[in-house]
Design a protein around this motif. Structure first.
Motif, PDB file in Angstrom:
ATOM      1  N   ILE A 455      40.099 -32.310 -44.164  1.00 36.87           N
ATOM      2  CA  ILE A 455      40.313 -30.982 -43.585  1.00 36.87           C
ATOM      3  C   ILE A 455      41.380 -31.049 -42.498  1.00 36.87           C
ATOM      4  O   ILE A 455      42.298 -30.213 -42.436  1.00 36.87           O
ATOM      5  CB  ILE A 455      38.986 -30.427 -43.009  1.00 36.87           C
ATOM      6  N   SER A 492      40.133 -30.167 -35.377  1.00 40.47           N
ATOM      7  CA  SER A 492      39.715 -29.854 -36.753  1.00 40.47           C
ATOM      8  C   SER A 492      38.856 -30.982 -37.316  1.00 40.47           C
ATOM      9  O   SER A 492      37.793 -30.742 -37.909  1.00 40.47           O
ATOM     10  CB  SER A 492      40.941 -29.636 -37.645  1.00 40.47           C
ATOM     11  N   ALA A 496      34.851 -30.378 -37.498  1.00 39.50           N
ATOM     12  CA  ALA A 496      34.390 -30.355 -38.890  1.00 39.50           C
ATOM     13  C   ALA A 496      33.379 -31.465 -39.129  1.00 39.50           C
ATOM     14  O   ALA A 496      32.358 -31.259 -39.809  1.00 39.50           O
ATOM     15  CB  ALA A 496      35.583 -30.503 -39.837  1.00 39.50           C
TER      16      ALA A 496
END
Length: 511
Positions: A455, A492, A496
């Motif tokens: 991601i 991120s 995540a």
């Protein structure tokens, strides 16, 4: 071709010879990998601190910072202001973590937490970042020396690079650290000499610099609007600086490896603070040099006209289309060519060379160490002896240096050294830092870490490459400034990973 005075050439040659002799002196100690990579843990804290300071103070600082403040303002100085918080976290948590682990490689821990893929991923990111860093430094040195000598930039990078390769291969980390102590002093002296010469060239000295600088908003730290994420505001640079310095102190092999060279954990932690105490005020001097040069050219317009004509000829564009940001990196080298007295010019060139040599030599050594620990001993030969290890280190150091020279040559034509380096470092460092923090702070398992990293990679690639999308797809371009790549990329991956871990825990009772 410009002809440098013989005395200045002599100073430069003597300096280069001294660096090679230092390498020869320490080469007699390099009998095993531990000595070559960590100096067997014998470096005092004060020397290590000056070594870290010299690594930070590369030619990107020596040339790029004055060029940046000449072309715009002091917005980039906010990077230096972010260092104390990152240093606090590093000294309190990162240094004890690495010293207790006993692992020279910064990336061994990632394999223990998530598996071989994590170690390999971080290692590749680090190597790419080092090549970009060393390449930008070679380019900066060539930019200055071309103006001084008229030599072709590729020639300058090749000769400089070979000299650095020789003393790094010969001397190992101990030679790198002790030469950086000397180089840090030489760089600082060079900056102060340049600033003194600019001030004495002003009609009313330093008062004119402050007056002209204030009139042209040269001391501005940027907009303080927290909602503006498209431009390089104070907050954007502060976030970038904090995350990149956290990466430097926490994940960069250049720094992690040095923590193991210190005599004790306490001295290793103190070295980080000594680096900060030196770098922040000295970086301010370099920003002031850029502002001083801007004021100087207002009183000596013939100098700026000559610079603009040179840049316009190189880029094949009209002189009147050039803005200060387009030629800022050229002003300091031009000032050195035309205004620095004989004898002092050689010292300043030596300072620029030392700015390059300190960062590049440590980058070569740390990259070679990563290759030995994370590639050779991990995948090729797990039971290699001292002789084989030293051979691998020598070859890896040499190859790294040659690749860095090629990276530098590929950067010829870049407008701003500092902007280019900041963007590349943000791209390569974001994934490493996010994964590292995930491994230390959370209990994330391998599957969640892989997903979170993928991601993060998608986000980093989108932020980095979406600016090249055609105009018809403009709505898909990233609305964030490039300095935020490392911030968003790191968060991120980290967030995540944390979210996936929480979802997995909720699902466990039902399974």
């Amino acid at each position: 071709m410009h002809q440098m005075p013989l005395i200045d050439l002599a100073v430069i040659v003597i300096y280069l010879l001294c660096m090679i002799l230092v390498g020869l002196w320490f080469s007699r100690k390099n009998k095993n990998a531990a000595q070559f990579t960590t100096a067997s843990g014998t470096i005092p804290g004060w020397a290590l601190g000056l070594s870290l300071y010299a690594t930070f103070l590369s030619s990107n600082t020596f040339l790029g910072v004055p060029g940046k403040s000449f072309g715009s303002n002091w917005n980039a100085f906010v990077f230096s202001l972010s260092m104390p918080l990152a240093a606090f976290i590093a000294a309190k948590y990162f240094v004890p973590f690495y010293r207790h682990s006993g692992e020279v490689s910064a990336y061994t821990h990632l394999e223990r937490r998530f598996g071989p893929w994590a170690r390999t991923y971080a290692m590749v990111c680090f190597m790419l970042m080092q090549l970009a860093r060393m390449g930008s430094i070679f380019f900066g040195v060539a930019l200055a020396l071309q103006a001084l000598t008229g030599l072709e930039m590729r020639t300058i990078m090749t000769v400089t690079g070979i000299c650095i390769i020789i003393y790094t291969v010969l001397g190992g980390m101990e030679a790198v650290i002790w030469t950086e102590v000397l180089q840090g002093i030489v760089k600082t002296a060079g900056a102060l000499i340049i600033l003194g010469l600019v001030i004495t060239g002003m009609n009313n000295g330093i008062a004119d610099i402050f007056r002209i600088g204030m009139d042209n908003a040269k001391f501005s730290l940027g907009s303080f609007n927290p909602a503006d994420v498209r431009t390089s505001t104070f907050w954007v640079v502060l976030l970038y600086g904090f995350f990149i310095n956290l990466n430097n102190f926490g994940m960069d092999q250049n720094y992690v490896q040095r923590y193991h060279t210190a005599r004790s954990e306490k001295e290793a932690s103190r070295s980080i603070w000594l680096c900060v105490y030196w770098y922040v005020p000295v970086s301010m001097v370099f920003f002031f040099i850029g502002t001083a040069l801007f004021a100087y050219t207002q009183q000596h317009p013939e100098m700026i006209l000559a610079v603009k004509q040179t840049v316009a000829a190189e880029r094949h564009v009209p002189v009147e289309t050039l803005l200060p940001a387009d030629y800022g990196d050229k002003v300091l080298p031009w000032f050195m060519v035309t205004k620095v007295p004989k004898g002092l010019l050689g010292l300043i060139v030596a300072a620029i060379l030392s700015a390059a040599m300190s960062t590049v030599s440590s980058g070569m050594n740390s990259t070679a160490t990563v290759f030995l620990k994370d590639i050779y001993q991990r995948y090729i030969n797990r039971v290699s002896g001292p002789g084989k290890d030293m051979k691998v280190l020598y070859i890896a150091t040499t190859v790294t240096g040659l690749l860095a020279i090629l990276f530098g040559i590929s950067m010829i034509g870049v407008k701003s050294i500092l902007d280019m380096w900041w963007e590349l470092s943000g791209i390569f460092a974001g994934g490493m830092l996010g994964l590292f923090l995930l491994g230390i702070v959370s209990r994330t398992k391998n599957a969640a870490a892989v997903t979170a990293t993928l991601i993060g990679l998608v986000v980093i690639l989108w932020m980095s490459l979406s600016k090249y999308l055609p105009a018809a797809w403009e709505q898909w371009r990233s609305p964030l400034h490039v300095h935020l790549i490392i911030v968003v990329g790191t968060l991120s991956i980290f967030l995540a990973g944390m979210l996936l871990t929480r979802l997995q825990r909720r699902a466990l009772p039902e399974s």
